[in-house]
Structures are given as structure tokens and as C-alpha cells.
Design a protein around this motif. Structure first.
Motif, mmCIF file in Angstrom:
data_model
loop_
_atom_site.group_PDB
_atom_site.id
_atom_site.type_symbol
_atom_site.label_atom_id
_atom_site.label_comp_id
_atom_site.label_asym_id
_atom_site.label_seq_id
_atom_site.Cartn_x
_atom_site.Cartn_y
_atom_site.Cartn_z
ATOM 1 N N ILE A 26 0.986 -1.203 -0.039
ATOM 2 C CA ILE A 26 0.099 -0.081 -0.017
ATOM 3 C C ILE A 26 0.942 1.305 0.006
ATOM 4 N N THR A 27 1.792 1.115 1.029
ATOM 5 C CA THR A 27 2.709 2.371 0.919
ATOM 6 C C THR A 27 3.985 1.979 1.352
ATOM 7 N N LYS A 28 5.028 2.638 0.809
ATOM 8 C CA LYS A 28 6.513 2.279 1.037
ATOM 9 C C LYS A 28 7.287 3.574 1.249
ATOM 10 N N SER A 29 7.784 3.743 2.614
ATOM 11 C CA SER A 29 8.655 4.899 3.022
ATOM 12 C C SER A 29 9.902 4.790 1.963
ATOM 13 N N GLN A 30 10.398 6.073 1.726
ATOM 14 C CA GLN A 30 11.738 5.903 0.808
ATOM 15 C C GLN A 30 12.983 6.295 1.779
ATOM 16 N N SER A 31 12.434 6.586 3.070
ATOM 17 C CA SER A 31 13.590 6.787 4.411
ATOM 18 C C SER A 31 14.474 5.602 4.759
ATOM 19 N N LYS A 32 15.725 5.284 4.394
ATOM 20 C CA LYS A 32 16.286 4.039 4.782
ATOM 21 C C LYS A 32 16.983 4.577 6.084
ATOM 22 N N GLN A 33 17.205 3.280 6.840
ATOM 23 C CA GLN A 33 17.866 3.484 8.078
ATOM 24 C C GLN A 33 18.880 2.518 8.217
ATOM 25 N N SER A 34 20.198 3.118 8.617
ATOM 26 C CA SER A 34 21.426 2.196 8.903
ATOM 27 C C SER A 34 21.190 1.492 10.303
ATOM 28 N N VAL A 35 21.418 0.272 10.466
ATOM 29 C CA VAL A 35 21.258 -0.194 11.718
ATOM 30 C C VAL A 35 22.359 -1.329 11.860
ATOM 31 N N MET A 36 22.876 -1.740 13.143
ATOM 32 C CA MET A 36 23.716 -2.584 13.460
ATOM 33 C C MET A 36 22.980 -4.069 13.627
ATOM 34 N N LYS A 37 23.159 -5.064 12.830
ATOM 35 C CA LYS A 37 22.509 -6.485 13.102
ATOM 36 C C LYS A 37 23.599 -7.412 12.834
ATOM 37 N N LYS A 44 17.513 -0.939 6.421
ATOM 38 C CA LYS A 44 16.064 -1.247 6.500
ATOM 39 C C LYS A 44 15.252 -0.134 6.358
ATOM 40 N N ILE A 45 14.078 -0.733 5.793
ATOM 41 C CA ILE A 45 12.735 0.457 5.955
ATOM 42 C C ILE A 45 11.892 0.114 6.835
ATOM 43 N N ASP A 46 11.247 0.791 7.777
ATOM 44 C CA ASP A 46 10.415 0.345 8.868
ATOM 45 C C ASP A 46 8.774 0.379 8.487
ATOM 46 N N ASP A 47 8.711 1.483 7.440
ATOM 47 C CA ASP A 47 7.303 2.044 7.306
ATOM 48 C C ASP A 47 6.733 1.600 5.778
ATOM 49 N N THR A 48 6.799 0.221 5.796
ATOM 50 C CA THR A 48 5.978 -0.371 4.466
ATOM 51 C C THR A 48 4.813 -0.979 4.916
ATOM 52 N N ILE A 49 3.595 -0.620 4.539
ATOM 53 C CA ILE A 49 2.279 -0.977 4.996
ATOM 54 C C ILE A 49 1.856 -1.952 3.798
ATOM 55 N N VAL A 50 1.412 -3.422 4.015
ATOM 56 C CA VAL A 50 1.040 -4.165 3.136
ATOM 57 C C VAL A 50 -0.429 -4.872 3.623
ATOM 58 N N ALA A 51 -1.104 -4.938 2.561
ATOM 59 C CA ALA A 51 -2.738 -5.427 2.909
ATOM 60 C C ALA A 51 -2.973 -6.599 2.042
ATOM 61 N N GLU A 63 17.813 -4.507 3.291
ATOM 62 C CA GLU A 63 18.736 -4.848 2.220
ATOM 63 C C GLU A 63 18.071 -4.915 0.973
ATOM 64 N N GLN A 64 18.414 -6.153 0.302
ATOM 65 C CA GLN A 64 17.981 -6.175 -1.031
ATOM 66 C C GLN A 64 16.316 -6.211 -1.290
ATOM 67 N N LEU A 65 15.631 -6.579 -0.445
ATOM 68 C CA LEU A 65 14.315 -6.241 -0.480
ATOM 69 C C LEU A 65 13.647 -4.946 -0.862
ATOM 70 N N ILE A 66 14.658 -4.018 -0.158
ATOM 71 C CA ILE A 66 14.075 -2.706 -0.248
ATOM 72 C C ILE A 66 13.714 -1.975 -1.671
ATOM 73 N N ASP A 67 14.645 -2.338 -2.550
ATOM 74 C CA ASP A 67 14.500 -1.836 -3.691
ATOM 75 C C ASP A 67 14.100 -2.808 -4.672
ATOM 76 N N SER A 68 13.590 -3.993 -4.333
ATOM 77 C CA SER A 68 12.831 -4.961 -5.259
ATOM 78 C C SER A 68 11.609 -4.839 -5.102
ATOM 79 N N VAL A 69 11.018 -4.278 -4.182
ATOM 80 C CA VAL A 69 9.320 -4.298 -4.058
ATOM 81 C C VAL A 69 8.922 -2.519 -4.332
ATOM 82 N N HIS A 70 7.638 -2.626 -4.924
ATOM 83 C CA HIS A 70 7.136 -1.242 -5.280
ATOM 84 C C HIS A 70 5.928 -0.966 -4.745
#
Length: 89
Positions: A26-37, A44-51, A63-70
Motif C-alpha cells: 500500500i505504502t512504502k517509505s523511501q527513508s532508509k535507516q542504517s542499523v547494526m545487526k 532497513k525500511i520500517d514504514d512499509t504497509i501491506v494489505a 537490504e536487497q528487498l528494499i529496492d525489489s518491491v514497489h
């Protein structure tokens, strides 16, 4: 067994259960965050809403999923872990 769940089933599911989910973004934030894992810096992106037909849920994209989904497209995600982040499933 069948791991394909609906959003409603995930919201009622067990924490850390591994599931598959077929949803529309539904919506996908364009704001990426760098985190230590695991001592590695990752994006990572926290604000992707799916339905689906049963509800909406937030999906954390790594990571790679961020740019693979729209936004506006449907996907089947496999091997997702149900967890709580910022007091949300």
C-alpha cells in the motif's frame, strides 16, 4: 504444512513463527535507516504497509528487498518472522 497466512492470521499468530504472506504494498517509505545487526551495518525500511483482504500490517524491509518491491504491486513473501517492533506486530 502450509505456511501461507493472511494478515489476520499473522496478527493472531505466535511470535517468531515463520510464515509466508501474499499481499499488496500500500505504502512504502523511501527513508532508509542504517542499523547494526549481528555486528554488520545493514539498511532497513520500517514504514512499509501491506494489505490483503483481511487487513493491513507493517512490514520491515531489509537490504536487497528494499529496492525489489514497489507500492501498488502484489508479492508473495516467504520465510517472514512474526515479531513485535515499536509495539506493533
Amino acid at each position: 504444512g502450509n505456511r501461507l497466512h493472511t494478515v489476520k492470521q499473522i496478527l493472531q499468530g505466535d511470535m517468531y513463527e515463520i510464515v509466508d504472506l501474499k499481499v499488496k504494498i500500500i505504502t512504502k517509505s523511501q527513508s532508509k535507516q542504517s542499523v547494526m545487526k549481528n555486528q554488520v551495518s545493514m539498511q532497513k525500511i520500517d514504514d512499509t504497509i501491506v494489505a490483503d483482504d483481511t487487513g493491513t500490517i507493517k512490514l520491515i524491509s531489509w537490504e536487497q528487498l528494499i529496492d525489489s518491491v514497489h507500492s501498488g504491486l502484489s508479492y508473495q513473501f516467504n520465510n517472514l518472522a512474526i515479531c513485535i517492533f515499536d509495539d506493533e506486530i
